[in-house]
Scaffold this motif. Structure first.
Motif, PDB file in Angstrom:
ATOM      1  N   LEU A 179       0.835  -1.205   0.000  1.00 62.13           N
ATOM      2  CA  LEU A 179       0.000   0.000   0.000  1.00 62.13           C
ATOM      3  C   LEU A 179       0.870   1.254   0.000  1.00 62.13           C
ATOM      4  CD1 LEU A 179      -2.728   1.452   0.211  1.00 62.13           C
ATOM      5  CD2 LEU A 179      -2.581   1.184   2.706  1.00 62.13           C
ATOM      6  N   LEU A 180       1.939   1.253   0.801  1.00 61.53           N
ATOM      7  CA  LEU A 180       2.840   2.402   0.847  1.00 61.53           C
ATOM      8  C   LEU A 180       3.434   2.672  -0.532  1.00 61.53           C
ATOM      9  CD1 LEU A 180       4.389   4.604   2.342  1.00 61.53           C
ATOM     10  CD2 LEU A 180       6.097   2.881   2.967  1.00 61.53           C
ATOM     11  N   LYS A 181       3.859   1.628  -1.245  1.00 59.39           N
ATOM     12  CA  LYS A 181       4.426   1.806  -2.587  1.00 59.39           C
ATOM     13  C   LYS A 181       3.408   2.461  -3.517  1.00 59.39           C
ATOM     14  CE  LYS A 181       8.260  -0.399  -1.539  1.00 59.39           C
ATOM     15  NZ  LYS A 181       9.502   0.349  -1.285  1.00 59.39           N
ATOM     16  N   ILE A 182       2.149   2.032  -3.406  1.00 59.83           N
ATOM     17  CA  ILE A 182       1.088   2.597  -4.251  1.00 59.83           C
ATOM     18  C   ILE A 182       0.852   4.065  -3.907  1.00 59.83           C
ATOM     19  CG2 ILE A 182      -1.407   2.490  -4.706  1.00 59.83           C
ATOM     20  CD1 ILE A 182      -1.086  -0.607  -4.380  1.00 59.83           C
ATOM     21  N   LEU A 183       0.854   4.386  -2.618  1.00 56.78           N
ATOM     22  CA  LEU A 183       0.655   5.776  -2.206  1.00 56.78           C
ATOM     23  C   LEU A 183       1.828   6.651  -2.650  1.00 56.78           C
ATOM     24  CD1 LEU A 183      -0.797   5.197   1.387  1.00 56.78           C
ATOM     25  CD2 LEU A 183      -2.052   5.757  -0.703  1.00 56.78           C
ATOM     26  N   GLN A 184       3.041   6.100  -2.624  1.00 63.14           N
ATOM     27  CA  GLN A 184       4.203   6.842  -3.108  1.00 63.14           C
ATOM     28  C   GLN A 184       4.072   7.139  -4.604  1.00 63.14           C
ATOM     29  OE1 GLN A 184       7.245   4.102  -1.827  1.00 63.14           O
ATOM     30  NE2 GLN A 184       7.714   5.269   0.032  1.00 63.14           N
ATOM     31  N   GLU A 185       3.540   6.177  -5.355  1.00 64.13           N
ATOM     32  CA  GLU A 185       3.302   6.405  -6.782  1.00 64.13           C
ATOM     33  C   GLU A 185       2.287   7.528  -6.982  1.00 64.13           C
ATOM     34  OE1 GLU A 185       2.094   2.779  -8.589  1.00 64.13           O
ATOM     35  OE2 GLU A 185       3.948   1.704  -8.090  1.00 64.13           O
ATOM     36  N   GLN A 186       1.284   7.561  -6.121  1.00 66.44           N
ATOM     37  CA  GLN A 186       0.272   8.616  -6.220  1.00 66.44           C
ATOM     38  C   GLN A 186       0.903   9.982  -5.939  1.00 66.44           C
ATOM     39  OE1 GLN A 186      -3.304   8.193  -6.466  1.00 66.44           O
ATOM     40  NE2 GLN A 186      -3.333   5.975  -6.660  1.00 66.44           N
ATOM     41  N   ILE A 187       1.834  10.034  -4.993  1.00 64.49           N
ATOM     42  CA  ILE A 187       2.527  11.296  -4.702  1.00 64.49           C
ATOM     43  C   ILE A 187       3.339  11.735  -5.919  1.00 64.49           C
ATOM     44  CG2 ILE A 187       4.317  12.401  -3.290  1.00 64.49           C
ATOM     45  CD1 ILE A 187       3.436  10.598  -0.961  1.00 64.49           C
ATOM     46  N   ARG A 188       4.050  10.794  -6.520  1.00 67.29           N
ATOM     47  CA  ARG A 188       4.858  11.127  -7.705  1.00 67.29           C
ATOM     48  C   ARG A 188       3.996  11.648  -8.854  1.00 67.29           C
ATOM     49  NH1 ARG A 188       7.810   6.309  -6.365  1.00 67.29           N
ATOM     50  NH2 ARG A 188       6.679   5.096  -7.914  1.00 67.29           N
ATOM     51  N   ASP A 189       2.734  11.221  -8.913  1.00 66.72           N
ATOM     52  CA  ASP A 189       1.847  11.603 -10.020  1.00 66.72           C
ATOM     53  C   ASP A 189       1.117  12.921  -9.781  1.00 66.72           C
ATOM     54  OD1 ASP A 189       2.552   9.341 -11.394  1.00 66.72           O
ATOM     55  OD2 ASP A 189       0.828   8.155 -10.716  1.00 66.72           O
ATOM     56  N   ILE A 190       1.334  13.559  -8.620  1.00 68.42           N
ATOM     57  CA  ILE A 190       0.685  14.851  -8.367  1.00 68.42           C
ATOM     58  C   ILE A 190       1.134  15.863  -9.415  1.00 68.42           C
ATOM     59  CG2 ILE A 190       0.542  16.800  -6.758  1.00 68.42           C
ATOM     60  CD1 ILE A 190       0.752  14.776  -4.469  1.00 68.42           C
ATOM     61  N   ALA A 191       0.189  16.602  -9.979  1.00 64.44           N
ATOM     62  CA  ALA A 191       0.481  17.550 -11.062  1.00 64.44           C
ATOM     63  C   ALA A 191       1.403  18.666 -10.588  1.00 64.44           C
ATOM     64  CB  ALA A 191      -0.821  18.135 -11.606  1.00 64.44           C
ATOM     65  N   ASP A 192       2.219  19.184 -11.504  1.00 60.98           N
ATOM     66  CA  ASP A 192       3.200  20.221 -11.169  1.00 60.98           C
ATOM     67  C   ASP A 192       2.548  21.463 -10.566  1.00 60.98           C
ATOM     68  OD1 ASP A 192       5.098  18.526 -12.127  1.00 60.98           O
ATOM     69  OD2 ASP A 192       5.612  19.699 -13.913  1.00 60.98           O
ATOM     70  N   ASN A 193       1.355  21.844 -11.057  1.00 61.32           N
ATOM     71  CA  ASN A 193       0.731  23.080 -10.563  1.00 61.32           C
ATOM     72  C   ASN A 193       0.198  22.944  -9.138  1.00 61.32           C
ATOM     73  OD1 ASN A 193      -1.423  21.329 -11.537  1.00 61.32           O
ATOM     74  ND2 ASN A 193      -2.775  23.075 -11.273  1.00 61.32           N
TER      75      ASN A 193
END
Length: 742
Positions: A179-193
């Protein structure tokens, strides 16, 4: 949880900085989970512990062992975990593995789902951990702000995480890491703006996950400027709306109970919607508390998601429907939500007024009555659906509640003020126990009781607050209510919940007259039921509501169903001898649900039958998800009355071939409750004219919802023998819809 250091903290010692930076550089963590004989560490023991050391790329080491608790494992824990007492006889005692566990963990950050429970449990048994705690439950609430449940099993199912042996320590640990790995992926995918907003929040606030956000973001964005104006949508109109007596909009308005909405487009009360202007004010504070930090991070991600679908031609508002709020977050939401004045100035509301017919919630009407806004244009007509439920919750929604322990202060002196508010909350608890002992309920206060020295101490402390602190208007208003209690116009109550929270309520004595305020906003008002009313039910609604409101259930016909009077022994026999069946028990209180769960758990065949109860197994969201995933031959679900409607709407197609509804106890009101005392004052015979109709209307509502189940064999039972009492008054009222089979 120990105080966590922020990456922006300028007051760290050199050793603290070095230690923190070394962990970030190494990126090593420990994931931990325990299983225990129960939830209370004072009375319960650890029976299993699992530890996994890992970094961003791989698992480094694993440690897992059963623990001998030196006592038997309760049957319900064996059912949950599969761990039996005989499995633990030869296992080491907790003291024998203590040093190995502490050596394995060292000073690495500890990750877990609800990790505070595990650490507190171990610390109570002598471990004294002071490591940084990283809770994936808390991170999931930020990154996935719209989930119904953040239970590890539910999230695992959502993301297809392998989790075959839930509630075994090592399996839970491995699922947590995934789950942590998946949440980290979600953080990486946050838009630049979005990152400038996140960095702005983290610099002002306190969040244990701050390091993780900053580690995974694009490093070029860490120093980018924040621009509130370009990020947030402008949802306000440029012209102000003024209502006049001659303005009557040609709009037919229909008010629904929130549990009967389904997928219909509906307008909620103003406080259901986020006011962007108020939220920006919160963001611009000099300092954000931990609660405010988490709330703001969550809302920024919600707003970003909302922006992607926003259209000026079809304006909408951010609402509580798309964000899951917890406990104090709900109070914080109230400080950044719309009121009637601001809602009526939005493009959303202006667009709404172009419709010929709109649907609103009962809560919209409650807030309309409370606010009595001058800028609300009168509409052509109002139809109140489920008028019995509208009445039942009316007084509870027009009252003024003061939760001293939940009042939030912000700014430079907020920590000191919030500490003093906590002391004030404690004094209120002492005052309650002096008057009413340890009983947990709602109690009416009379003037002479305020002469007690404890109350005088409370008043003196409040007066000092007003002198010392510059208080927000909301807090000032609430404290003034306490200092100047108006017994002539209000009933004043003191409440103590099952969780020992103490709070105050002020009920307006003239609240029945407040219903007439609806005539200021609608030219015609009528009520509507989906089922026929008895004479006494009709009189109850007519007598309670303004006489200008028309009761409309004429020519209402429905096919009668049957309610079989039974007992728990017969129901248990059916459960243990009939397969492929869903059993839905309806209870009127959490206490009754707990008692029923214990009774059923001890006597059902747990190999073939799964049982879930609201609050016992989690929130309504969690148990609905677990219920839908369960594949047992029989399923038992214990719900409160108010949750049946939404449950059936959501899960109608997932029901088994046979569905049995069991009314465990009748929903009688506690007549000493101040709400019911005020509400029933206008009735000559409180019990027959007020209490009885409220019970039968509540039952008719659930029977009506249950009758809409399609392509299933259904049966309804009642286990409460009181249905035969009171000169058959209950049976007579129900007879317009159901036959009672004795």
């Amino acid at each position: 949880m120990p105080q966590q250091l922020s990456i922006f903290d300028q007051n760290e010692s050199p050793s603290q900085v070095a230690s923190r930076k070394s962990h970030i550089a190494n990126r090593q963590f420990i994931c931990l989970d325990i299983e225990a004989t129960g939830l209370n560490p004072e009375n319960e023991k650890v029976i299993e512990i699992a530890l996994v050391k890992f970094d961003d790329n791989k698992i480094i080491d694993t440690y897992q062992t059963l623990i001998n608790p030196e006592r038997d494992v309760p049957e319900e824990i064996t059912h949950l975990t599969g761990i039996k007492s005989e499995d633990l006889y030869k296992a080491p005692k907790i003291g024998e593995v203590k040093n190995k566990i502490k050596e394995f963990i060292g000073d690495l950050p500890v990750v877990g789902h609800f990790i505070e429970f595990d650490i507190n449990f171990l610390n109570y048994h002598g471990f004294n951990f002071n490591n940084i705690q990283l809770d994936t439950y808390e991170l999931a609430k930020i990154i996935l702000p719209s989930e119904e449940s953040y239970n590890l099993e539910v999230l695992g199912h959502k993301f297809h995480i392998t989790h075959e042996n839930a509630h075994r320590a090592l399996d839970d640990v491995l699922a947590c890491i995934e789950l942590l790995k998946i949440l980290q992926e979600q953080i990486r995918d946050i838009a630049d703006n979005v990152w400038p907003q996140i960095n702005h929040i983290l610099k002002k606030g306190q969040c244990v996950w701050a390091e993780e956000f900053l580690f995974w973001q694009n490093k070029s964005l860490q120093s980018s400027d924040n621009d509130f104006q370009t990020f947030f949508p402008n949802q306000k109109t440029t012209t102000k709306q003024q209502a006049t007596e001659s303005d009557v909009l040609d709009i037919e308005c229909q008010a629904l109970n929130k549990n009967f909405i389904g997928n219909q487009p509906v307008i909620f009360q103003p406080s259901y919607y986020l006011d962007i202007d108020k939220f920006i004010i919160l963001l611009k504070q000099e300092v954000l508390s931990p609660l405010e930090t988490i709330f703001c991070l969550k809302m920024i991600l919600v707003i970003d998601k909302f922006q992607k679908s926003y259209s000026p031609d079809n304006p909408d508002l951010i609402s509580k429907k798309i964000v899951k709020l917890f406990n104090e977050e709900k109070n914080l939401w109230q400080t950044v939500s719309h009121d009637f004045y601001s809602l009526l100035q939005t493009k959303f509301w202006r667009q709404t007024q172009k419709n010929l017919a709109i649907m609103i919630t009962h809560e919209f009407l409650y807030e309309l009555i409370k606010a009595n806004p001058v800028n609300f244009n009168k509409m052509k007509s109002l139809r109140i659906c489920n008028p019995d439920l509208f009445i039942k919750h009316l007084l509870s929604n027009v009252n003024q509640s003061i939760y001293l322990n939940n009042l939030l202060a912000t700014g430079k002196n907020s920590a000191n003020l919030n500490n003093n508010l906590t002391i004030l909350f404690g004094l209120l608890g002492i005052f309650y126990e002096k008057l009413f002992g340890t009983e947990k309920s709602e109690q009416e206060i009379i003037p002479k009781q305020l002469n007690d020295i404890s109350w005088q101490q409370i008043k003196k402390m409040i007066e000092n607050f007003k002198k010392i602190y510059s208080l927000p208007l909301k807090i000032t208003t609430l404290l003034d209510l306490i200092l100047n209690i108006d017994f002539d116009n209000y009933v004043f109550t003191l409440n103590k919940t099952e969780k020992s929270e103490v709070f105050l309520k002020f009920y307006p004595k003239n609240f029945p007259q407040k219903i007439s305020l609806l005539n200021n906003y609608f030219s015609e008002i009528e009520t509507h039921n989906e089922f026929p009313l008895s004479l006494s039910e009709n009189c109850y609604i007519q007598h309670f509501l303004d006489t200008k409101i028309n009761i409309n259930d004429k020519d209402k016909k429905t096919e009668k169903n049957q309610i079989f009077l039974s007992d728990i022994e017969q129901i248990l026999s059916i459960i243990n001898n009939q397969n492929d069946t869903d059993y839905i028990f309806i209870s009127s209180s959490e206490r009754n649900s707990n008692n029923l769960y214990t009774l059923l758990f001890d006597q059902i065949d747990k190999e073939n039958t799964a049982i879930l109860a609201q609050q016992v197994n989690g929130s309504i969201g969690k148990i609905q998800e677990l219920w839908a995933q369960n594949t047992s031959s029989n399923r038992i679900l214990i719900l409160k009355y108010e949750n049946l409607h939404s449950f059936l709407f959501k899960h109608n197609e997932k029901l088994k071939a046979h569905v049995v509804l069991i009314i465990y106890n009748l929903p009688f009101d506690y007549m000493k409750n101040p709400v019911n005392k005020i509400s029933s004052a206008k009735f000559k015979n409180t019990f027959l004219e007020f209490a009885i109709p409220r019970v039968t209307l509540e039952i008719k509502n659930i029977i009506n919802s249950f009758s809409k189940i399609q392509n299933r064999e259904t049966q309804t039972f009642c286990l409460d023998r009181r249905i035969q009492n009171y000169n058959n008054a209950l049976i007579e009222n129900l007879s317009t819809m159901s036959d009672i089979i004795l």
